[in-house]
Design a protein around this motif. Structure first.
Motif, PDB file in Angstrom:
ATOM      1  N   MET A 287       0.834  -1.193   0.000  1.00  0.00           N
ATOM      2  CA  MET A 287       0.000   0.000   0.000  1.00  0.00           C
ATOM      3  C   MET A 287       0.878   1.256   0.000  1.00  0.00           C
ATOM      4  SD  MET A 287      -3.129   1.043   2.553  1.00  0.00           S
ATOM      5  CE  MET A 287      -3.696  -0.640   2.528  1.00  0.00           C
ATOM      6  N   GLU A 288       1.938   1.269   0.821  1.00  0.00           N
ATOM      7  CA  GLU A 288       2.855   2.407   0.866  1.00  0.00           C
ATOM      8  C   GLU A 288       3.532   2.613  -0.489  1.00  0.00           C
ATOM      9  OE1 GLU A 288       5.454   1.655   4.194  1.00  0.00           O
ATOM     10  OE2 GLU A 288       3.868   2.093   5.644  1.00  0.00           O
ATOM     11  N   GLN A 289       3.897   1.527  -1.150  1.00  0.00           N
ATOM     12  CA  GLN A 289       4.512   1.621  -2.474  1.00  0.00           C
ATOM     13  C   GLN A 289       3.522   2.215  -3.484  1.00  0.00           C
ATOM     14  OE1 GLN A 289       5.720  -2.467  -2.982  1.00  0.00           O
ATOM     15  NE2 GLN A 289       7.754  -2.090  -2.113  1.00  0.00           N
ATOM     16  N   ASN A 290       2.265   1.802  -3.411  1.00  0.00           N
ATOM     17  CA  ASN A 290       1.237   2.334  -4.307  1.00  0.00           C
ATOM     18  C   ASN A 290       1.005   3.827  -4.068  1.00  0.00           C
ATOM     19  OD1 ASN A 290       0.814  -0.129  -5.578  1.00  0.00           O
ATOM     20  ND2 ASN A 290      -0.860  -0.706  -4.218  1.00  0.00           N
TER      21      ASN A 290
ATOM     22  N   TYR B 143      -2.811  25.707  -3.299  1.00  0.00           N
ATOM     23  CA  TYR B 143      -2.079  24.735  -4.107  1.00  0.00           C
ATOM     24  C   TYR B 143      -0.592  24.913  -3.863  1.00  0.00           C
ATOM     25  CZ  TYR B 143      -6.227  23.491  -6.736  1.00  0.00           C
ATOM     26  OH  TYR B 143      -7.453  23.032  -7.095  1.00  0.00           O
ATOM     27  N   MET B 144       0.093  23.784  -3.776  1.00  0.00           N
ATOM     28  CA  MET B 144       1.542  23.823  -3.568  1.00  0.00           C
ATOM     29  C   MET B 144       2.198  22.697  -4.356  1.00  0.00           C
ATOM     30  SD  MET B 144       1.971  24.838   0.433  1.00  0.00           S
ATOM     31  CE  MET B 144       3.692  25.263   0.176  1.00  0.00           C
ATOM     32  N   ALA B 145       3.471  22.919  -4.690  1.00  0.00           N
ATOM     33  CA  ALA B 145       4.257  21.869  -5.334  1.00  0.00           C
ATOM     34  C   ALA B 145       4.589  20.811  -4.287  1.00  0.00           C
ATOM     35  CB  ALA B 145       5.531  22.449  -5.927  1.00  0.00           C
ATOM     36  N   LEU B 146       4.516  19.565  -4.703  1.00  0.00           N
ATOM     37  CA  LEU B 146       4.704  18.422  -3.805  1.00  0.00           C
ATOM     38  C   LEU B 146       6.049  17.766  -4.073  1.00  0.00           C
ATOM     39  CD1 LEU B 146       3.357  16.276  -1.853  1.00  0.00           C
ATOM     40  CD2 LEU B 146       2.609  15.119  -3.931  1.00  0.00           C
ATOM     41  N   TYR B 147       6.808  17.529  -3.021  1.00  0.00           N
ATOM     42  CA  TYR B 147       8.083  16.810  -3.103  1.00  0.00           C
ATOM     43  C   TYR B 147       8.005  15.671  -2.097  1.00  0.00           C
ATOM     44  CZ  TYR B 147       9.255  21.184  -5.297  1.00  0.00           C
ATOM     45  OH  TYR B 147       9.238  22.287  -6.114  1.00  0.00           O
ATOM     46  N   ASN B 148       8.328  14.478  -2.546  1.00  0.00           N
ATOM     47  CA  ASN B 148       8.275  13.358  -1.606  1.00  0.00           C
ATOM     48  C   ASN B 148       9.417  12.385  -1.872  1.00  0.00           C
ATOM     49  OD1 ASN B 148       6.696  12.416  -4.034  1.00  0.00           O
ATOM     50  ND2 ASN B 148       6.764  10.526  -2.835  1.00  0.00           N
ATOM     51  N   GLN B 149       9.754  11.689  -0.812  1.00  0.00           N
ATOM     52  CA  GLN B 149      10.685  10.572  -0.862  1.00  0.00           C
ATOM     53  C   GLN B 149       9.962   9.470  -0.098  1.00  0.00           C
ATOM     54  OE1 GLN B 149      13.530  12.885   1.233  1.00  0.00           O
ATOM     55  NE2 GLN B 149      14.815  13.174  -0.553  1.00  0.00           N
TER      56      GLN B 149
ATOM     57  N   SER C  12       7.750  10.341   3.000  1.00  0.00           N
ATOM     58  CA  SER C  12       8.285  11.586   3.560  1.00  0.00           C
ATOM     59  C   SER C  12       7.856  12.698   2.609  1.00  0.00           C
ATOM     60  CB  SER C  12       9.809  11.542   3.647  1.00  0.00           C
ATOM     61  OG  SER C  12      10.229  10.572   4.559  1.00  0.00           O
ATOM     62  N   ILE C  13       6.972  13.557   3.084  1.00  0.00           N
ATOM     63  CA  ILE C  13       6.355  14.577   2.233  1.00  0.00           C
ATOM     64  C   ILE C  13       6.889  15.944   2.616  1.00  0.00           C
ATOM     65  CG2 ILE C  13       4.166  15.604   1.529  1.00  0.00           C
ATOM     66  CD1 ILE C  13       2.887  12.894   2.487  1.00  0.00           C
TER      67      ILE C  13
ATOM     68  N   VAL D  23      12.244  27.685   3.718  1.00  0.00           N
ATOM     69  CA  VAL D  23      12.012  26.609   4.686  1.00  0.00           C
ATOM     70  C   VAL D  23      11.230  25.475   4.033  1.00  0.00           C
ATOM     71  CG1 VAL D  23      12.141  28.071   6.749  1.00  0.00           C
ATOM     72  CG2 VAL D  23       9.931  27.711   5.630  1.00  0.00           C
ATOM     73  N   ILE D  24      11.330  24.329   4.644  1.00  0.00           N
ATOM     74  CA  ILE D  24      10.648  23.131   4.176  1.00  0.00           C
ATOM     75  C   ILE D  24       9.560  22.772   5.176  1.00  0.00           C
ATOM     76  CG2 ILE D  24      10.908  20.709   3.513  1.00  0.00           C
ATOM     77  CD1 ILE D  24      12.606  22.668   1.799  1.00  0.00           C
ATOM     78  N   LEU D  25       8.367  22.488   4.666  1.00  0.00           N
ATOM     79  CA  LEU D  25       7.296  21.977   5.512  1.00  0.00           C
ATOM     80  C   LEU D  25       7.364  20.458   5.439  1.00  0.00           C
ATOM     81  CD1 LEU D  25       4.375  24.340   4.441  1.00  0.00           C
ATOM     82  CD2 LEU D  25       6.070  24.656   6.253  1.00  0.00           C
ATOM     83  N   LYS D  26       7.592  19.835   6.580  1.00  0.00           N
ATOM     84  CA  LYS D  26       7.695  18.374   6.649  1.00  0.00           C
ATOM     85  C   LYS D  26       6.384  17.810   7.176  1.00  0.00           C
ATOM     86  CE  LYS D  26      11.471  16.445   7.964  1.00  0.00           C
ATOM     87  NZ  LYS D  26      12.665  16.001   8.698  1.00  0.00           N
ATOM     88  N   ILE D  27       5.704  17.041   6.343  1.00  0.00           N
ATOM     89  CA  ILE D  27       4.419  16.463   6.735  1.00  0.00           C
ATOM     90  C   ILE D  27       4.633  15.029   7.178  1.00  0.00           C
ATOM     91  CG2 ILE D  27       2.159  15.695   5.905  1.00  0.00           C
ATOM     92  CD1 ILE D  27       3.677  18.690   4.349  1.00  0.00           C
ATOM     93  N   LYS D  28       4.107  14.726   8.355  1.00  0.00           N
ATOM     94  CA  LYS D  28       4.146  13.359   8.881  1.00  0.00           C
ATOM     95  C   LYS D  28       2.735  12.802   8.755  1.00  0.00           C
ATOM     96  CE  LYS D  28       5.458  10.845  13.071  1.00  0.00           C
ATOM     97  NZ  LYS D  28       4.464   9.871  13.205  1.00  0.00           N
TER      98      LYS D  28
END
Length: 139
Positions: free
Chosen positions: A7-10, A35-41, A44-45, A116-121
């Motif tokens: 599920m996490e991979q999907n 609206y914002m640009a999304l960056y994820n690893q 980790s958002i 700055v970076i907003l880190k979403i958990k």
């Protein structure tokens, strides 16, 4: 456990193919979206913003956030809703890692103190595949 990993991979695959998201904070007792640009690893958002924006003030008062992505032109037809908490980070390594040349219009460089970076958990993610099948991930 294996089902959760799949599920996490999907979810990651969907986020990888959607450049933008709707990001909601709480201002007073009311939701506020932009609206914002999304960056994820993986899950980790990260979102990029200026330290002097209202959203930073809103997050200091209430770290609960929501993101909505998908079903946009150029993105996937899957829809992902993310509930989580957010913190503002000025971690130098993360800022260098996420830095893009197009940020030059807003910031002087990755060392700019306002960058700055907003880190979403994420704590809960619901996604609906383009076939209409619903899935729920909970931390």
């Amino acid at each position: 456990m294996e089902a959760k990993i799949v599920m996490e991979q999907n979810i990651t695959k969907i986020m990888d193919h959607n450049e933008f998201c709707s990001f909601a904070t709480v201002e007073g007792n009311r939701p506020k979206q932009r609206y914002m640009a999304l960056y994820n690893q993986g899950l980790s958002i990260h979102l990029v913003t200026d330290r002097k924006t209202h959203k930073v003030e809103e997050l200091e008062a209430n770290p609960h956030v929501s993101l909505l992505l998908g079903y946009e032109k150029g993105g996937t037809k899957d829809v992902v809703e993310i509930e989580g908490t957010c913190r503002v980070s000025d971690d130098d390594e993360l800022r260098k890692q996420i830095w893009k040349p197009e940020f030059k219009g807003m910031f002087t460089g990755p060392e700019d103190p306002d960058y700055v970076i907003l880190k979403i958990k994420p704590v809960r993610i619901e996604y609906t595949s383009d076939s209409g099948e619903k899935h729920e991930w909970i931390e």
